[in-house]
Scaffold this motif. Structure first.
Motif, PDB file in Angstrom:
ATOM      1  N   GLN B  10      32.687  18.373 -57.555  1.00 56.98           N
ATOM      2  CA  GLN B  10      33.844  17.994 -56.747  1.00 56.98           C
ATOM      3  C   GLN B  10      35.140  18.192 -57.522  1.00 56.98           C
ATOM      4  O   GLN B  10      36.174  17.622 -57.173  1.00 56.98           O
ATOM      5  CB  GLN B  10      33.712  16.537 -56.294  1.00 56.98           C
ATOM      6  CG  GLN B  10      32.621  16.294 -55.275  1.00 56.98           C
ATOM      7  CD  GLN B  10      32.885  17.079 -53.991  1.00 56.98           C
ATOM      8  OE1 GLN B  10      33.979  17.013 -53.446  1.00 56.98           O
ATOM      9  NE2 GLN B  10      31.904  17.828 -53.527  1.00 56.98           N
ATOM     10  N   GLY B  11      35.063  18.956 -58.587  1.00 57.85           N
ATOM     11  CA  GLY B  11      36.283  19.307 -59.306  1.00 57.85           C
ATOM     12  C   GLY B  11      36.918  18.202 -60.123  1.00 57.85           C
ATOM     13  O   GLY B  11      38.133  18.157 -60.277  1.00 57.85           O
ATOM     14  N   HIS B  12      36.121  17.299 -60.677  1.00 58.47           N
ATOM     15  CA  HIS B  12      36.687  16.243 -61.525  1.00 58.47           C
ATOM     16  C   HIS B  12      37.211  16.820 -62.839  1.00 58.47           C
ATOM     17  O   HIS B  12      38.004  16.194 -63.525  1.00 58.47           O
ATOM     18  CB  HIS B  12      35.641  15.170 -61.833  1.00 58.47           C
ATOM     19  CG  HIS B  12      35.142  14.445 -60.620  1.00 58.47           C
ATOM     20  ND1 HIS B  12      35.700  13.273 -60.187  1.00 58.47           N
ATOM     21  CD2 HIS B  12      34.142  14.734 -59.749  1.00 58.47           C
ATOM     22  CE1 HIS B  12      35.060  12.860 -59.092  1.00 58.47           C
ATOM     23  NE2 HIS B  12      34.110  13.728 -58.812  1.00 58.47           N
ATOM     24  N   ILE B  25      37.771  25.894 -64.683  1.00 59.10           N
ATOM     25  CA  ILE B  25      37.907  25.478 -63.288  1.00 59.10           C
ATOM     26  C   ILE B  25      38.340  26.703 -62.493  1.00 59.10           C
ATOM     27  O   ILE B  25      39.339  27.343 -62.837  1.00 59.10           O
ATOM     28  CB  ILE B  25      38.963  24.345 -63.165  1.00 59.10           C
ATOM     29  CG1 ILE B  25      38.510  23.103 -63.957  1.00 59.10           C
ATOM     30  CG2 ILE B  25      39.211  23.978 -61.709  1.00 59.10           C
ATOM     31  CD1 ILE B  25      37.226  22.464 -63.488  1.00 59.10           C
ATOM     32  N   ASP B  26      37.576  27.032 -61.462  1.00 57.40           N
ATOM     33  CA  ASP B  26      37.923  28.241 -60.699  1.00 57.40           C
ATOM     34  C   ASP B  26      39.135  27.972 -59.795  1.00 57.40           C
ATOM     35  O   ASP B  26      39.634  26.844 -59.722  1.00 57.40           O
ATOM     36  CB  ASP B  26      36.708  28.761 -59.915  1.00 57.40           C
ATOM     37  CG  ASP B  26      36.296  27.833 -58.783  1.00 57.40           C
ATOM     38  OD1 ASP B  26      37.112  26.982 -58.358  1.00 57.40           O
ATOM     39  OD2 ASP B  26      35.149  27.953 -58.314  1.00 57.40           O
ATOM     40  N   ASP B  27      39.606  29.017 -59.127  1.00 59.11           N
ATOM     41  CA  ASP B  27      40.835  28.900 -58.351  1.00 59.11           C
ATOM     42  C   ASP B  27      40.726  27.912 -57.193  1.00 59.11           C
ATOM     43  O   ASP B  27      41.729  27.424 -56.680  1.00 59.11           O
ATOM     44  CB  ASP B  27      41.273  30.275 -57.840  1.00 59.11           C
ATOM     45  CG  ASP B  27      41.956  31.066 -58.954  1.00 59.11           C
ATOM     46  OD1 ASP B  27      42.204  30.464 -60.026  1.00 59.11           O
ATOM     47  OD2 ASP B  27      42.223  32.266 -58.767  1.00 59.11           O
ATOM     48  N   ALA B  28      39.498  27.620 -56.763  1.00 56.10           N
ATOM     49  CA  ALA B  28      39.327  26.645 -55.682  1.00 56.10           C
ATOM     50  C   ALA B  28      39.256  25.230 -56.235  1.00 56.10           C
ATOM     51  O   ALA B  28      39.190  24.262 -55.475  1.00 56.10           O
ATOM     52  CB  ALA B  28      38.058  26.966 -54.899  1.00 56.10           C
ATOM     53  N   GLY B  29      39.240  25.117 -57.576  1.00 56.42           N
ATOM     54  CA  GLY B  29      39.245  23.793 -58.181  1.00 56.42           C
ATOM     55  C   GLY B  29      37.886  23.283 -58.615  1.00 56.42           C
ATOM     56  O   GLY B  29      37.753  22.135 -59.028  1.00 56.42           O
ATOM     57  N   TYR B  30      36.860  24.142 -58.528  1.00 59.25           N
ATOM     58  CA  TYR B  30      35.519  23.704 -58.928  1.00 59.25           C
ATOM     59  C   TYR B  30      35.182  24.165 -60.348  1.00 59.25           C
ATOM     60  O   TYR B  30      35.698  25.185 -60.826  1.00 59.25           O
ATOM     61  CB  TYR B  30      34.473  24.258 -57.959  1.00 59.25           C
ATOM     62  CG  TYR B  30      34.623  23.717 -56.556  1.00 59.25           C
ATOM     63  CD1 TYR B  30      34.225  22.420 -56.242  1.00 59.25           C
ATOM     64  CD2 TYR B  30      35.169  24.515 -55.545  1.00 59.25           C
ATOM     65  CE1 TYR B  30      34.376  21.921 -54.956  1.00 59.25           C
ATOM     66  CE2 TYR B  30      35.320  24.018 -54.253  1.00 59.25           C
ATOM     67  CZ  TYR B  30      34.927  22.727 -53.957  1.00 59.25           C
ATOM     68  OH  TYR B  30      35.078  22.231 -52.689  1.00 59.25           O
ATOM     69  N   LEU B  51      27.582  17.376 -69.611  1.00 61.71           N
ATOM     70  CA  LEU B  51      26.522  16.975 -68.685  1.00 61.71           C
ATOM     71  C   LEU B  51      26.503  15.469 -68.461  1.00 61.71           C
ATOM     72  O   LEU B  51      26.436  14.985 -67.334  1.00 61.71           O
ATOM     73  CB  LEU B  51      25.180  17.441 -69.270  1.00 61.71           C
ATOM     74  CG  LEU B  51      23.938  17.313 -68.409  1.00 61.71           C
ATOM     75  CD1 LEU B  51      23.244  18.662 -68.338  1.00 61.71           C
ATOM     76  CD2 LEU B  51      22.987  16.291 -68.969  1.00 61.71           C
ATOM     77  N   CYS B  54      29.621  14.243 -66.359  1.00 58.02           N
ATOM     78  CA  CYS B  54      29.890  14.764 -65.021  1.00 58.02           C
ATOM     79  C   CYS B  54      29.634  13.653 -64.001  1.00 58.02           C
ATOM     80  O   CYS B  54      28.512  13.175 -63.874  1.00 58.02           O
ATOM     81  CB  CYS B  54      29.016  15.965 -64.710  1.00 58.02           C
ATOM     82  SG  CYS B  54      29.241  16.505 -63.001  1.00 58.02           S
ATOM     83  N   PRO B  55      30.679  13.228 -63.279  1.00 54.76           N
ATOM     84  CA  PRO B  55      30.505  12.108 -62.344  1.00 54.76           C
ATOM     85  C   PRO B  55      29.604  12.457 -61.164  1.00 54.76           C
ATOM     86  O   PRO B  55      29.102  11.573 -60.487  1.00 54.76           O
ATOM     87  CB  PRO B  55      31.931  11.823 -61.849  1.00 54.76           C
ATOM     88  CG  PRO B  55      32.837  12.652 -62.678  1.00 54.76           C
ATOM     89  CD  PRO B  55      32.039  13.760 -63.255  1.00 54.76           C
ATOM     90  N   GLU B  56      29.414  13.753 -60.904  1.00 50.84           N
ATOM     91  CA  GLU B  56      28.597  14.158 -59.756  1.00 50.84           C
ATOM     92  C   GLU B  56      27.216  14.626 -60.183  1.00 50.84           C
ATOM     93  O   GLU B  56      26.415  15.023 -59.342  1.00 50.84           O
ATOM     94  CB  GLU B  56      29.299  15.278 -58.975  1.00 50.84           C
ATOM     95  CG  GLU B  56      30.736  14.975 -58.561  1.00 50.84           C
ATOM     96  CD  GLU B  56      30.840  13.967 -57.418  1.00 50.84           C
ATOM     97  OE1 GLU B  56      29.800  13.674 -56.791  1.00 50.84           O
ATOM     98  OE2 GLU B  56      31.951  13.465 -57.177  1.00 50.84           O
ATOM     99  N   ASN B  57      26.953  14.602 -61.482  1.00 55.68           N
ATOM    100  CA  ASN B  57      25.671  15.115 -61.981  1.00 55.68           C
ATOM    101  C   ASN B  57      25.468  16.557 -61.523  1.00 55.68           C
ATOM    102  O   ASN B  57      24.376  16.927 -61.071  1.00 55.68           O
ATOM    103  CB  ASN B  57      24.530  14.234 -61.478  1.00 55.68           C
ATOM    104  CG  ASN B  57      23.478  14.014 -62.538  1.00 55.68           C
ATOM    105  OD1 ASN B  57      23.708  14.305 -63.721  1.00 55.68           O
ATOM    106  ND2 ASN B  57      22.316  13.522 -62.140  1.00 55.68           N
TER     107      ASN B  57
END
Lengths: 421, 67
Positions: B10-12, B25-30, B51, B54-57
Motif C-alpha cells: 500500500q505504499g508505506h 517506490i514506483d511512479d504509482a507509489g508502490y 520484511l 512492512c506493515p502489509e506483510n
C-alpha cells in the motif's frame, strides 16, 4: 498514588488488578500523564524495554506492548487486534481517523484513494513550490546568526508544504493552523488546548469540505477525494473530513524527535531539551559574635537563623518536588511517580530517564545540609526525595564564616553535579 | 535470494526507507525491487529489516539454493 515509601509500593499487592492479569504484569500506568511527565515520549516508553507486556487499570483498562515483535504480531492479526478507536483519554477523537483506524479490508479501500497524491511523481511535480517554501522559511531567520532548527524549520516546513499544496489552505492563516497542530501533537500537551484546537480544526475542515464540494479546486486533494468512489458509491463528505483531519496531523513529525540534520556527513546532531534551572534562596542573618564563636571552638553558637533558612528551603524544595512548582517548570513528583519508574527509585540503572539522575543527586543530598550548599536535580521525573532520611540539622556552615549575613541557596536543575551555590 | 513486493503493498515506503539499495517506490507509489529481484546473500540483513517492518506483510523472499 500517595505511597511515600518505595519499599511499601513495591511489595504491596496491586489494588485493582483483575484476576486474568498476573500481579507482576499489572501497573497503574497513565499513558498520557506518565508519558507527558517524561522528558520526551520516547524516554517514557523506553523504561518498558525488555519487560513483559503489562495491563493498566487507567481509563477502564488496557494492555501495553513492550517489544517490536509483539507490536508486529498484533498489527498482522487484525481479527484479534482491531485498529478502531477505543477512545482512551483526551487523545480520543470523536470521529474515525480514516484510514488509520480502519481494519482490513476497509483500510485498503480508503488508502487506495489517497495513494495517487503521494507517489514520487507527485512530489516531483511540486518541487519548485516546495523549494520556494523552504527559501521563504529560511529567509525569516537566516540573517539572525542562529536558528533553533526544529522549532523554526523542521517542525513547520512539511506542515506548510502539505497545507498549502495538498489541502490548499490559505497561506495567510498558516500560523493559526500550525498553532492547532502544535496544541494537538506537542509534548507535553495541555489537554484543554489540545481539545480546543481539535474541535477548531474539525470545524474548519467541515466548512472547507462543504466549500470544495460546491467549488472544487483543480489538483486539490480534498476536491479530488470528494469525487472518489468506494465500492462503486461516491465517497461521503464525512469520510473526506475524517481523511483530511488525519492527514493534517500526519503531516507533522513529533517535535521531540530531536535528531537533527547533521552539519556534515558522519556527524550526528541531536538537540537536548534541557529542563530549566530553578533557584530557591532564603536570606538569613547571623551575628558577628556567633560566627567568631565557631572560630573559637564553641559547639553551641547561635546559628538558629541558618537552621531556619535551611528548613524553609527544605520545605520549599519538598513542596516543589511533591506538588510541583509551575513557575519553575518542576513537574509534580506525585504525577511522575504514578508511572513506571517506581523500580528506578530502588535500582537506579544507567541510561534511563530522569528518575535515575535524581536518585543519584539526591543521594548526595542525604547528608546534613551544609549552609550554602546546593542540590541539583532534574525538574521532571523526580523519584526519591522522600528517601531523604537524614535530619535537617545544619552543621556549621564554613562558607558563611566571616560574613555577618548570607544566603542559603538550593537549586533544582536539569543536569549537573551538586555543588556550592 | 529472490525478493519481490506483492500486490498487498500500500505504499508505506518503509522498505525504501530501510533498504534503499534494494527497494524503490514506483511512479504509482508502490514498493518495488531494483533489477530482476535477485539480491546478494550479504544483503540478507537489510532484506530482513524491510520484511519485518512492512506493515502489509507484502515482501516475499525466496532463498535460492546454490547448486
Amino acid at each position: 498514588v500517595t505511597v511515600h515509601d518505595p519499599e511499601v509500593a513495591l511489595t504491596s499487592a496491586p489494588v485493582g488488578c483483575p484476576a486474568h492479569v498476573p500481579a507482576e504484569q499489572f501497573r497503574h500506568f497513565d499513558y498520557i500523564r506518565d508519558i507527558e511527565a517524561a522528558r520526551t515520549p520516547f524516554d517514557g516508553y523506553l523504561a518498558f524495554r525488555g519487560e513483559k507486556p503489562f495491563w493498566s487499570d487507567v481509563d477502564g483498562g488496557f494492555w501495553t506492548l513492550t517489544s517490536a515483535a509483539q507490536v508486529r504480531e498484533c498489527f498482522l492479526d487484525p481479527e484479534a487486534f482491531s485498529n478502531r478507536n477505543v477512545g482512551l483519554g483526551y487523545t480520543a477523537f470523536p470521529r474515525t481517523m480514516n484510514p488509520d483506524q480502519l481494519d482490513p479490508p476497509e483500510h485498503t479501500k480508503y488508502r487506495k484513494l489517497l495513494l495517487p497524491y503521494f507517489p514520487p511523481t507527485a512530489a516531483r511535480a511540486l518541487e519548485h513550490e516546495i523549494r520556494a517554501i523552504a527559501r521563504r522559511e529560511i529567509a525569516a531567520w537566516k540573517d539572525t546568526g542562529s536558528v533553533e532548527f526544529v522549532d523554526q524549520f523542521a517542525g513547520r516546513f512539511p506542515q506548510i508544504v502539505f497545507l498549502q499544496h495538498m489541502l490548499h489552505f490559505p497561506v495567510e492563516e498558516m500560523e493559526t493552523f500550525i498553532g492547532w497542530e502544535h496544541d494537538m501533537v506537542r509534548h507535553p500537551r495541555d489537554p484543554d488546548d489540545a481539545r480546543r484546537s481539535m474541535f477548531a480544526l474539525l470545524d474548519y475542515m467541515t466548512r472547507t469540505v462543504d466549500e470544495r464540494a460546491a467549488h472544487p479546486i483543480e489538483g486539490d486533494m480534498i476536491s479530488g477525494l470528494l469525487q472518489g468512489t468506494v465500492e462503486g458509491r461516491p465517497v461521503t463528505k464525512d469520510e473526506v473530513i475524517d481523511m483530511s483531519f488525519l492527514l493534517f496531523l500526519a503531516a507533522v513529525g513529533t517535535r521531540h524527535l530531536a535528531e537533527l540534520e547533521p552539519p556534515r556527513a558522519g556527524v550526528h546532531a541531536r538537540r537536548h531539551d534541557i529542563a530549566s534551572v530553578v533557584e530557591f534562596r532564603v536570606p538569613f542573618r547571623v551575628s558577628r559574635d556567633a560566627v567568631d564563636d565557631v572560630e573559637r571552638g564553641a559547639k553551641d553558637s547561635d546559628w538558629q537563623p541558618v537552621k531556619d533558612a535551611a528548613k524553609e528551603l527544605a520545605f520549599a524544595e519538598d513542596r516543589g518536588v511533591v506538588d510541583g512548582f509551575t513557575p519553575g517548570a518542576i513537574t509534580s513528583f506525585l504525577v511522575a511517580r504514578c508511572g513506571p519508574s517506581s523500580r528506578d527509585v530502588e535500582e537506579p540503572r544507567p541510561s534511563t530517564s530522569g528518575a535515575t539522575t535524581s536518585w543519584t543527586l539526591f543521594t548526595s543530598d542525604r547528608s546534613p545540609i551544609q549552609g550554602m550548599s546546593a542540590s541539583l536535580s532534574p525538574t521532571s521525573g523526580f523519584a526519591s526525595i522522600m528517601k531523604r532520611s537524614a535530619p535537617l540539622e545544619p552543621s556549621a556552615p564554613r562558607d558563611a564564616v566571616g560574613s555577618p549575613g548570607g544566603m542559603c541557596g538550593s537549586r533544582q536543575a536539569a543536569r549537573g553535579r551538586p555543588g556550592r551555590a | 535470494m529472490r525478493v519481490s513486493v506483492t500486490d498487498k503493498c500500500q505504499g508505506h515506503a518503509r522498505c525504501l526507507a530501510l533498504a534503499p539499495t534494494i527497494f524503490y517506490i514506483d511512479d504509482a507509489g508502490y514498493g518495488a525491487v531494483h533489477g530482476d529481484g535477485e539480491v546478494a546473500d550479504d544483503q540478507a540483513e537489510l532484506v530482513e529489516k524491510a520484511l519485518m517492518n512492512c506493515p502489509e506483510n507484502a515482501i516475499r523472499v525466496r532463498r535460492t539454493v546454490a547448486s
